[in-house]
Design an enzyme around this catalytic site. Structure first.
Site, PDB file in Angstrom:
ATOM      1  N   TYR A   1       0.897  -1.250   0.040  1.00 17.54           N
ATOM      2  CA  TYR A   1       0.061   0.003   0.195  1.00 17.54           C
ATOM      3  C   TYR A   1       0.948   1.239   0.000  1.00 17.54           C
ATOM      4  CZ  TYR A   1      -4.120   2.476   1.657  1.00 17.54           C
ATOM      5  OH  TYR A   1      -5.129   3.349   1.661  1.00 17.54           O
TER       6      TYR A   1
ATOM      7  N   ARG B   1      -5.860  10.406 -10.840  1.00 10.41           N
ATOM      8  CA  ARG B   1      -5.285  11.338  -9.858  1.00 10.41           C
ATOM      9  C   ARG B   1      -4.929   9.985  -8.816  1.00 10.41           C
ATOM     10  NH1 ARG B   1      -7.744  12.107  -4.739  1.00 10.41           N
ATOM     11  NH2 ARG B   1      -5.967  10.302  -4.535  1.00 10.41           N
TER      12      ARG B   1
ATOM     13  N   LYS C   1      -6.105  -1.749  -2.389  1.00  6.76           N
ATOM     14  CA  LYS C   1      -6.931  -1.411  -1.611  1.00  6.76           C
ATOM     15  C   LYS C   1      -7.846  -2.696  -1.400  1.00  6.76           C
ATOM     16  CE  LYS C   1      -6.722   3.221  -1.418  1.00  6.76           C
ATOM     17  NZ  LYS C   1      -7.113   4.089  -0.209  1.00  6.76           N
TER      18      LYS C   1
ATOM     19  N   GLU D   1     -11.993   5.208  -6.466  1.00  4.89           N
ATOM     20  CA  GLU D   1     -10.677   5.575  -5.939  1.00  4.89           C
ATOM     21  C   GLU D   1     -10.152   6.109  -6.930  1.00  4.89           C
ATOM     22  OE1 GLU D   1      -9.857   4.446  -2.492  1.00  4.89           O
ATOM     23  OE2 GLU D   1      -8.229   5.815  -2.887  1.00  4.89           O
ATOM     24  N   ASP D   2      -9.441   7.316  -6.284  1.00  6.22           N
ATOM     25  CA  ASP D   2      -8.556   8.141  -7.062  1.00  6.22           C
ATOM     26  C   ASP D   2      -8.977   8.704  -8.473  1.00  6.22           C
ATOM     27  OD1 ASP D   2      -6.821   7.710  -5.000  1.00  6.22           O
ATOM     28  OD2 ASP D   2      -5.272   6.796  -5.771  1.00  6.22           O
TER      29      ASP D   2
ATOM     30  N   ASP E   1     -13.668   6.673  -1.543  1.00  7.96           N
ATOM     31  CA  ASP E   1     -12.868   6.469  -0.448  1.00  7.96           C
ATOM     32  C   ASP E   1     -12.191   7.920  -0.228  1.00  7.96           C
ATOM     33  OD1 ASP E   1     -11.366   5.141   1.635  1.00  7.96           O
ATOM     34  OD2 ASP E   1      -9.487   4.897   0.202  1.00  7.96           O
ATOM     35  N   ASP E   2     -11.539   8.644  -1.363  1.00 10.96           N
ATOM     36  CA  ASP E   2     -10.985   9.925  -1.109  1.00 10.96           C
ATOM     37  C   ASP E   2     -11.766  10.747  -0.603  1.00 10.96           C
ATOM     38  OD1 ASP E   2      -8.618   8.767  -2.492  1.00 10.96           O
ATOM     39  OD2 ASP E   2      -9.766   8.533  -4.252  1.00 10.96           O
TER      40      ASP E   2
ATOM     41  N   ASN F   1      -0.248  11.590   0.036  1.00 10.53           N
ATOM     42  CA  ASN F   1       0.558  10.412  -0.286  1.00 10.53           C
ATOM     43  C   ASN F   1       1.014  10.282  -1.638  1.00 10.53           C
ATOM     44  OD1 ASN F   1      -0.463   9.142   2.086  1.00 10.53           O
ATOM     45  ND2 ASN F   1      -2.327   8.648   1.308  1.00 10.53           N
TER      46      ASN F   1
HETATM   47  O1  LIG Z   1      -3.963   5.407  -0.710  1.00  9.31           O
HETATM   48  C1  LIG Z   1      -4.047   5.800   0.348  1.00  9.31           C
HETATM   49  O2  LIG Z   1      -3.188   5.806   1.044  1.00  9.31           O
HETATM   50  C2  LIG Z   1      -4.844   7.063   0.559  1.00  9.31           C
HETATM   51  C3  LIG Z   1      -5.685   7.522  -0.497  1.00  9.31           C
HETATM   52  O3  LIG Z   1      -6.580   7.129  -0.665  1.00  9.31           O
HETATM   53  C4  LIG Z   1      -4.953   8.484  -1.294  1.00  9.31           C
HETATM   54  O4  LIG Z   1      -4.034   8.898  -0.872  1.00  9.31           O
HETATM   55  O5  LIG Z   1      -5.406   8.791  -2.385  1.00  9.31           O
HETATM   56 MG   LIG Z   2      -7.011   7.178  -2.830  1.00  8.76          MG
END
Ligand SMILES: O=C([O-])CC(=O)C(=O)O
Ligand SMILES: [Mg+2]
Length: 571
Positions: free
Chosen positions: A141, A194, A212, A292-293, A315-316, A427
């Site tokens: 991760y 992203r 994830k 996600e992202d 999640d973001d 991150n």
């Molecule tokens: O993935 C991770 O550590 C947390 C997150 O969702 C991101 O930074 O986009």
């Molecule tokens: Mg993310």
């Protein structure tokens, strides 16, 4: 949704779902291969199921145990001679692999070794991850997964997850049917625009859904066969990747506007068609769709649009908000006062910043009875153009507008910074706003510090200060388990608040004494079970549950549902 919800929550008598025997785990989807609903014009995949043995068994990561196959199993499953004579226990296999992993000095090599293990022996992969969570989380991760995505093309070995590109337009339902597992409970989907704080990595973002979902299993106990990673490839605007001969995605600039919206719409519809399961006349359940992202310009819109029709979770926006709120609730023990007594200032007004701000405002409003509008006034956001204020309203993107307040004296903001709770959330580690050491040094050791990627403890004037990892990984696995347990049909913000409060209660006096506002990851499965129980309780309370009747002890029930990586015996 009102009437549907009423029917489920009050209809215990005519429930069609037996929660104790089914609860969304291990079957229960009747028309597994979609044959019943297949019509003349709807194609179907001719699946066959057979007993794996011999060489095929060794090559199947789901069943392979490597040297741990017993003598009896080697005889019964035609494995004689295909393995060297020794028989190892799973514990010894684990010890050997951990020793091997530790010899790699380059984090990316550890990542590749872990991915190889996942493709070779799933049970052992999860055993390692669960037993060594603090050590291996940074490998599978953040931060290492970020580098892995950047180099995904050149380290590519086994395909993982499902790729849906513009080439599959019009055929997405067929593509979904190619995935071998049918009982999917969680889909993590990205379009790679992203990735963490690294920007557009196009199709190579696949590392994120894969990573994830491995946490949904290791940390939240969702079975691996119920997890589906998906990358939607609409192109990339990353010139470096477009010119990279090893790039794995389609080499064109990103589709936008109607073309993008249509592909997403087809995908969302196909998910419902392929996985939807009617539990009552008007009620359909389907997997969690974890976004996600995605870039800001799509993330907010997709969440708003599909949260009305699907079980979606971003999640973001929502996961980050929930984990940060948990940290704030916990930090009140150290800072004093209630949330409403504090003023908040966030650097960054994207998915994380505005998501967090909204959830804090909601919690303040619930706790004090103040209107949401008023609660929002306690929160200030700074974007690349400076403090978000009323005079900028005309040029602000819509998701920033609720935070455009009348400009008040700067002094207040400085006050907020004086009691330094510092959360450097970006991150991977290279993108963090500051390091733990910097935060402690600038504040002469007074800061309470949390970050998105992990930092080592820092010694400051003879005191060992332990930085917290304010990462979504505390929330989404348990949150997802809670939704699955209850058979949730929609996500509601109150479920996020329940998750935050559940996480905050897991911080003990001993942790506070070390300046920690998050519990250590070592106990994450217990933490996830507690979060899942609180989330599920809220799902039932809101009448959004389809798994009825409600189990009495939700924590025990959560624990009993959780996937275990120990090897099973084969007859
Ligand atoms: O993935 C991770 O550590 C947390 C997150 O969702 C991101 O930074 O986009
Ligand atoms: Mg993310």
């Amino acid at each position: 949704m009102g009437s549907v919800v009423e029917e489920i929550s009050n209809g215990g008598g005519h429930s069609v779902v037996d929660v104790e025997s089914k609860a969304g785990f291990g079957g229960g989807i009747v028309d597994v291969y979609g044959e019943d609903c297949a019509t003349e014009d709807q194609v179907l995949t001719p699946w066959t199921a057979s007993v794996a043995s011999g060489y095929t068994l060794l090559r199947d990561p789901h069943y392979n145990k490597g040297l741990a196959f017993t003598e009896k199993e080697r005889d019964a499953h035609y494995l004689r001679g295909l393995l060297p004579p020794t028989v190892l226990t799973q514990e010894l296999q684990e010890k050997k692999l951990m020793q091997n992993l530790r010899q790699y000095e380059v984090p990316l090599h550890r990542y590749i070794a872990m991915m190889d293990l996942q493709e070779r022996n799933e049970g052992l992969f999860y055993k390692l991850l669960i037993d060594n969570v603090e050590e291996l989380l940074p490998v599978v991760y953040t931060p290492t997964v970020g580098e892995a995505c950047q180099k995904y093309g050149s380290i590519f070995r086994h395909p993982q997850g499902l790729y849906i590109s513009l080439k599959e337009k019009g055929k997405i339902l067929e593509v979904l049917k190619n995935w071998p597992d049918r009982g999917i409970q969680v889909i993590v989907v990205t379009d790679g625009e992203r990735i963490l704080g690294l920007g557009d990595l196009g199709c190579q973002g696949m590392g994120i859904p894969v990573g994830k979902l491995s946490l949904y299993t290791a940390l939240g106990g969702v079975p691996p066969s119920a997890c589906l990673p998906i990358t939607i490839d609409v192109g990339t605007n990353n010139e470096k990747l477009l010119n990279d001969e090893f790039y794995i995605g389609i080499k064109q600039r990103r589709a936008t506007g109607q073309e993008y919206a249509e592909l997403l719409e087809e995908f969302m519809t196909a998910v419902k068609q392929n996985y939807g399961e009617k539990v009552l006349v008007q009620v359909e359940v389907f997997p969690i769709l974890h976004f996600e992202d995605f870039a800001n310009h799509n993330a907010f819109e997709l969440l708003a649009k599909y949260s009305k029709t699907h079980l979606v979770f971003n999640d973001d926006i929502q996961g980050t908000a929930s984990v940060v709120l948990a940290g704030l609730i916990a930090s009140l023990k150290l800072l004093g006062g209630t949330l409403a007594d504090h003023t908040f200032l966030f650097l960054g007004a994207g998915e994380a910043g505005t998501g967090i701000a909204e959830l804090i405002a909601l919690e303040i409003s619930k706790k004090t009875g103040a209107p949401l509008e008023k609660a929002r006034k306690k929160i200030w956001l700074v974007d690349s153009k400076g403090l978000i204020v009323k005079s900028r309203l005309g040029s602000l993107q819509h998701f920033k507008q609720p935070w455009a307040h009348d400009h008040e004296p700067i002094k207040e903001l400085v006050d907020a910074v004086k009691k330094p709770l510092i959360l450097a959330l970006s991150n991977p580690t290279s993108q963090a706003e500051c390091t733990a050491e910097e935060a402690y040094t600038w504040t002469k050791g007074r800061a309470i510090f949390g970050s998105g990627s992990p930092f080592d403890p820092v010694k400051y004037e003879n005191k060992l200060l332990v930085p917290g990892q304010a990462n979504n990984a505390y929330i989404f696995p348990g949150f997802g388990l809670g939704l699955i347990m209850a058979g949730a049909i929609r996500v509601h913000d109150d479920m996020l608040l329940a998750a935050s409060e559940a996480l905050a209660t897991q911080v003990s006096e001993e942790h506070y004494a070390k300046g920690m506002i998050y519990p250590p990851f070592t106990n994450i499965r217990k933490i996830s079970a507690n979060i899942a129980a609180k989330v599920a309780a809220k799902v039932y309370e809101l009448g959004l549950a389809s798994n009825l009747p409600r189990p009495k002890d939700l924590v025990k029930y959560a624990e009993s549902c959780m996937y275990s990586p120990r090897y099973r015996s084969y007859r």
